[in-house]
Write a protein that holds these residues in place. Structure first.
Motif, PDB file in Angstrom:
ATOM      1  N   ALA A 233     -21.426  57.228 -44.174  1.00  0.00           N
ATOM      2  CA  ALA A 233     -21.438  56.469 -42.922  1.00  0.00           C
ATOM      3  C   ALA A 233     -20.781  55.109 -43.073  1.00  0.00           C
ATOM      4  O   ALA A 233     -20.917  54.250 -42.201  1.00  0.00           O
ATOM      5  CB  ALA A 233     -22.877  56.295 -42.435  1.00  0.00           C
ATOM      6  N   GLN A 234     -20.071  54.909 -44.179  1.00  0.00           N
ATOM      7  CA  GLN A 234     -19.437  53.620 -44.426  1.00  0.00           C
ATOM      8  C   GLN A 234     -18.308  53.369 -43.425  1.00  0.00           C
ATOM      9  O   GLN A 234     -17.631  54.300 -42.990  1.00  0.00           O
ATOM     10  CB  GLN A 234     -18.881  53.556 -45.852  1.00  0.00           C
ATOM     11  N   VAL A 235     -18.150  52.106 -43.096  1.00  0.00           N
ATOM     12  CA  VAL A 235     -17.070  51.685 -42.205  1.00  0.00           C
ATOM     13  C   VAL A 235     -16.008  50.997 -43.051  1.00  0.00           C
ATOM     14  O   VAL A 235     -16.318  50.170 -43.908  1.00  0.00           O
ATOM     15  CB  VAL A 235     -17.591  50.715 -41.121  1.00  0.00           C
ATOM     16  N   ASP A 236     -14.769  51.348 -42.833  1.00  0.00           N
ATOM     17  CA  ASP A 236     -13.658  50.752 -43.574  1.00  0.00           C
ATOM     18  C   ASP A 236     -13.201  49.501 -42.820  1.00  0.00           C
ATOM     19  O   ASP A 236     -12.589  49.591 -41.750  1.00  0.00           O
ATOM     20  CB  ASP A 236     -12.505  51.747 -43.697  1.00  0.00           C
ATOM     21  N   LEU A 237     -13.535  48.348 -43.383  1.00  0.00           N
ATOM     22  CA  LEU A 237     -13.204  47.081 -42.731  1.00  0.00           C
ATOM     23  C   LEU A 237     -11.789  46.650 -43.101  1.00  0.00           C
ATOM     24  O   LEU A 237     -11.467  46.511 -44.270  1.00  0.00           O
ATOM     25  CB  LEU A 237     -14.200  45.995 -43.163  1.00  0.00           C
ATOM     26  N   LEU A 238     -10.972  46.442 -42.107  1.00  0.00           N
ATOM     27  CA  LEU A 238      -9.609  45.990 -42.356  1.00  0.00           C
ATOM     28  C   LEU A 238      -9.592  44.484 -42.536  1.00  0.00           C
ATOM     29  O   LEU A 238     -10.315  43.759 -41.854  1.00  0.00           O
ATOM     30  CB  LEU A 238      -8.703  46.361 -41.177  1.00  0.00           C
ATOM     31  N   PRO A 239      -8.760  43.983 -43.448  1.00  0.00           N
ATOM     32  CA  PRO A 239      -8.640  42.533 -43.588  1.00  0.00           C
ATOM     33  C   PRO A 239      -7.922  41.945 -42.388  1.00  0.00           C
ATOM     34  O   PRO A 239      -7.258  42.659 -41.632  1.00  0.00           O
ATOM     35  CB  PRO A 239      -7.808  42.369 -44.872  1.00  0.00           C
ATOM     36  N   MET A 240      -8.069  40.642 -42.209  1.00  0.00           N
ATOM     37  CA  MET A 240      -7.374  39.989 -41.122  1.00  0.00           C
ATOM     38  C   MET A 240      -5.872  40.219 -41.258  1.00  0.00           C
ATOM     39  O   MET A 240      -5.316  40.069 -42.333  1.00  0.00           O
ATOM     40  CB  MET A 240      -7.668  38.487 -41.134  1.00  0.00           C
ATOM     41  N   PRO A 241      -5.195  40.617 -40.195  1.00  0.00           N
ATOM     42  CA  PRO A 241      -3.755  40.865 -40.303  1.00  0.00           C
ATOM     43  C   PRO A 241      -2.991  39.580 -40.543  1.00  0.00           C
ATOM     44  O   PRO A 241      -3.401  38.508 -40.119  1.00  0.00           O
ATOM     45  CB  PRO A 241      -3.411  41.466 -38.936  1.00  0.00           C
ATOM     46  N   ASN A 242      -1.883  39.708 -41.228  1.00  0.00           N
ATOM     47  CA  ASN A 242      -1.081  38.552 -41.611  1.00  0.00           C
ATOM     48  C   ASN A 242       0.233  38.558 -40.825  1.00  0.00           C
ATOM     49  O   ASN A 242       1.111  39.369 -41.097  1.00  0.00           O
ATOM     50  CB  ASN A 242      -0.787  38.598 -43.114  1.00  0.00           C
ATOM     51  N   PRO A 243       0.391  37.665 -39.830  1.00  0.00           N
ATOM     52  CA  PRO A 243       1.616  37.673 -39.031  1.00  0.00           C
ATOM     53  C   PRO A 243       2.861  37.316 -39.817  1.00  0.00           C
ATOM     54  O   PRO A 243       3.964  37.730 -39.459  1.00  0.00           O
ATOM     55  CB  PRO A 243       1.327  36.645 -37.931  1.00  0.00           C
ATOM     56  N   SER A 244       2.716  36.546 -40.902  1.00  0.00           N
ATOM     57  CA  SER A 244       3.882  36.249 -41.742  1.00  0.00           C
ATOM     58  C   SER A 244       4.415  37.521 -42.396  1.00  0.00           C
ATOM     59  O   SER A 244       5.621  37.764 -42.439  1.00  0.00           O
ATOM     60  CB  SER A 244       3.516  35.221 -42.819  1.00  0.00           C
ATOM     61  N   LYS A 245       3.511  38.343 -42.901  1.00  0.00           N
ATOM     62  CA  LYS A 245       3.922  39.629 -43.455  1.00  0.00           C
ATOM     63  C   LYS A 245       4.498  40.510 -42.349  1.00  0.00           C
ATOM     64  O   LYS A 245       5.457  41.250 -42.568  1.00  0.00           O
ATOM     65  CB  LYS A 245       2.727  40.328 -44.114  1.00  0.00           C
ATOM     66  N   GLY A 246       3.900  40.420 -41.166  1.00  0.00           N
ATOM     67  CA  GLY A 246       4.405  41.194 -40.037  1.00  0.00           C
ATOM     68  C   GLY A 246       5.834  40.830 -39.682  1.00  0.00           C
ATOM     69  O   GLY A 246       6.636  41.697 -39.325  1.00  0.00           O
ATOM     70  N   ALA A 247       6.160  39.535 -39.784  1.00  0.00           N
ATOM     71  CA  ALA A 247       7.529  39.091 -39.507  1.00  0.00           C
ATOM     72  C   ALA A 247       8.498  39.705 -40.511  1.00  0.00           C
ATOM     73  O   ALA A 247       9.603  40.131 -40.153  1.00  0.00           O
ATOM     74  CB  ALA A 247       7.603  37.563 -39.556  1.00  0.00           C
ATOM     75  N   ALA A 248       8.087  39.758 -41.793  1.00  0.00           N
ATOM     76  CA  ALA A 248       8.938  40.359 -42.824  1.00  0.00           C
ATOM     77  C   ALA A 248       9.096  41.862 -42.587  1.00  0.00           C
ATOM     78  O   ALA A 248      10.179  42.428 -42.785  1.00  0.00           O
ATOM     79  CB  ALA A 248       8.340  40.094 -44.208  1.00  0.00           C
ATOM     80  N   ILE A 249       8.019  42.519 -42.154  1.00  0.00           N
ATOM     81  CA  ILE A 249       8.078  43.952 -41.862  1.00  0.00           C
ATOM     82  C   ILE A 249       9.014  44.215 -40.688  1.00  0.00           C
ATOM     83  O   ILE A 249       9.785  45.179 -40.684  1.00  0.00           O
ATOM     84  CB  ILE A 249       6.660  44.486 -41.564  1.00  0.00           C
TER      85      ILE A 249
END
Length: 416
Positions: A233-249
């Motif tokens: 029943a564990q929930v997979d918690l996502l880390p806070m998204p990183n917009p700087s990495k998003g810009a590179a992506i």
């Protein structure tokens, strides 16, 4: 950090109500748990623009420290006398938020005075944190509705090919693995990666590709989360998204080859995603994926795939494009400077500080902090002189800031 009680305004006594302030985690946002400082180097900004900055977690704490939540609520937690924060800031850029602060100031000063509170000052870094938090509020979805999600999964025919909780088709992967995520981001990423295959399968069956609108991705995720089977029943918690990495992506996946602010074959994603939440952006990307795959295939370009948390980072980047301040019209800003009476105090013969030499006019965050800290003094002065408080409409602050930058640049050029 509040100042002692002083004469900072006039007004009727406000009855403030506080129901306490709980973190955004308690509102169903526990999946953002990391705490990086947000620094977004947006490719649509000029080299001389100030990068976006601020830590939304510190900004969240500041709301309580500065007594903002005595009157305002966030997702229903806090006071009831002033507008709900997440609704009030919807779809507004940094400078439009500054304009809203300014418009709200006289009433807020009077309310705080009636309660015996001093005006809370904000340093530049604190203002950056607060602004980033207020904008970040709209990234998160309200919890999806599994009842609506059941209707959506039936309408889209997902279980024709996919299975969930042992029911449905076997032609495609089971959806149960996504039930461990509170957020629809990983579902959106999985759908994107298999989009070309699904398109071929749908065409072979003579069916159109399913599409999403509004918060349907969040509702679909809520249904999968409620019905899915998993070993624990564990929930997979996502880390806070990183917009700087998003810009590179955005660059590495070659999104910018079609999606450019100055015009391209694809839409400007900055305006397209304005005021959208995670699930809405995820749905938009999915709706766009099959048209994009056709175009890329015709050009011999490999369809991009996302790994790990890349989709979350990309969505946060697209979301923060709306936070970037527009360049503004300095000519219109000059008119606003005169029409709103700013020149009465801040002109060549006024008693206020000369703005042309202020470093704040070239730094939007410092400008906001300066206006905030200066407002009680101005409120008193305008009340004594029976002058109406100037109000700003959306876009006005961008124009005014553009005018002040032009004046400062002209002054600097003359001095050199």
């Amino acid at each position: 950090m509040n100042e002692p009680k002083s004469r900072i305004g006039r007004g009727k006594r406000a009855r403030a109500g506080a129901r306490g302030f709980s973190s955004w985690a308690s509102a169903g946002r526990r999946w953002w748990v990391a705490l990086p400082v947000l620094l977004l180097a947006c490719p649509c900004l000029g080299a001389d623009e100030v990068a976006l900055e601020g830590d939304p977690f510190r900004g969240r704490a500041l709301l309580a420290e500065k007594r903002c939540t005595h009157c305002h609520s966030v997702w229903g937690h806090g006071g009831v006398l002033a507008p709900e924060m997440s609704a009030a800031v919807a779809g507004k850029s940094r400078l439009d938020l500054v304009g809203d602060f300014w418009n709200h100031t006289p009433r807020m000063i009077d309310a705080m005075l009636s309660e015996g509170y001093g005006w809370p000052t904000l340093e530049r870094g604190e203002m950056a944190d607060l602004l980033s938090y207020l904008y970040y509020l709209r990234l998160f979805d309200k919890p999806g509705d599994p009842v609506r999600g059941e209707v959506i999964i039936s309408r889209l025919g997902c279980l024709t090919c996919h299975s969930l909780a042992g029911e449905g088709g076997q032609q495609a992967s089971a959806l149960d693995k996504y039930s461990r995520y509170p957020s629809p981001v990983m579902l959106a990423q999985g759908m994107w990666n298999t989009g070309p295959e699904m398109q071929r399968a749908q065409i072979g069956r003579g069916r159109s590709m399913p599409s999403f609108s509004g918060s349907e991705m969040a509702d679909l995720q809520a249904y999968i989360r409620a019905q899915g089977r998993r070993e624990d029943a564990q929930v997979d918690l996502l880390p806070m998204p990183n917009p700087s990495k998003g810009a590179a992506i955005f660059e590495s996946k070659r999104c910018s080859s079609c999606h450019r602010p100055e015009g391209g074959e694809g839409p400007d994603l900055g305006s397209s995603t304005l005021n959208m939440t995670v699930s809405e952006i995820g749905g938009m990307l999915w709706n766009h994926s099959y048209a994009m795959s056709d175009l890329m295939r015709s050009r011999g370009i490999r369809f991009p795939r996302f790994e790990g948390r890349e989709m979350a980072d990309l969505i946060s980047y697209l979301f923060f494009l709306g936070f970037v301040d527009e360049q503004g019209n300095p000519d219109r800003g000059s008119s606003l400077f005169e029409e709103n009476g700013c020149s009465m105090c801040h002109g060549a013969e006024g008693g206020g500080p000369e703005l042309s030499g202020s470093k704040a006019v070239t730094d939007p965050v410092a400008l906001c902090a300066s206006m905030w800290n200066h407002s009680p003094e101005m409120h008193n002065l305008m009340a004594d002189q029976a002058v109406a408080w100037p109000k700003f409409d959306p876009g006005d602050m961008a124009d005014l800031a553009a005018y002040l930058r032009r004046v400062a640049a002209s002054t600097k050029s003359e001095e050199e």
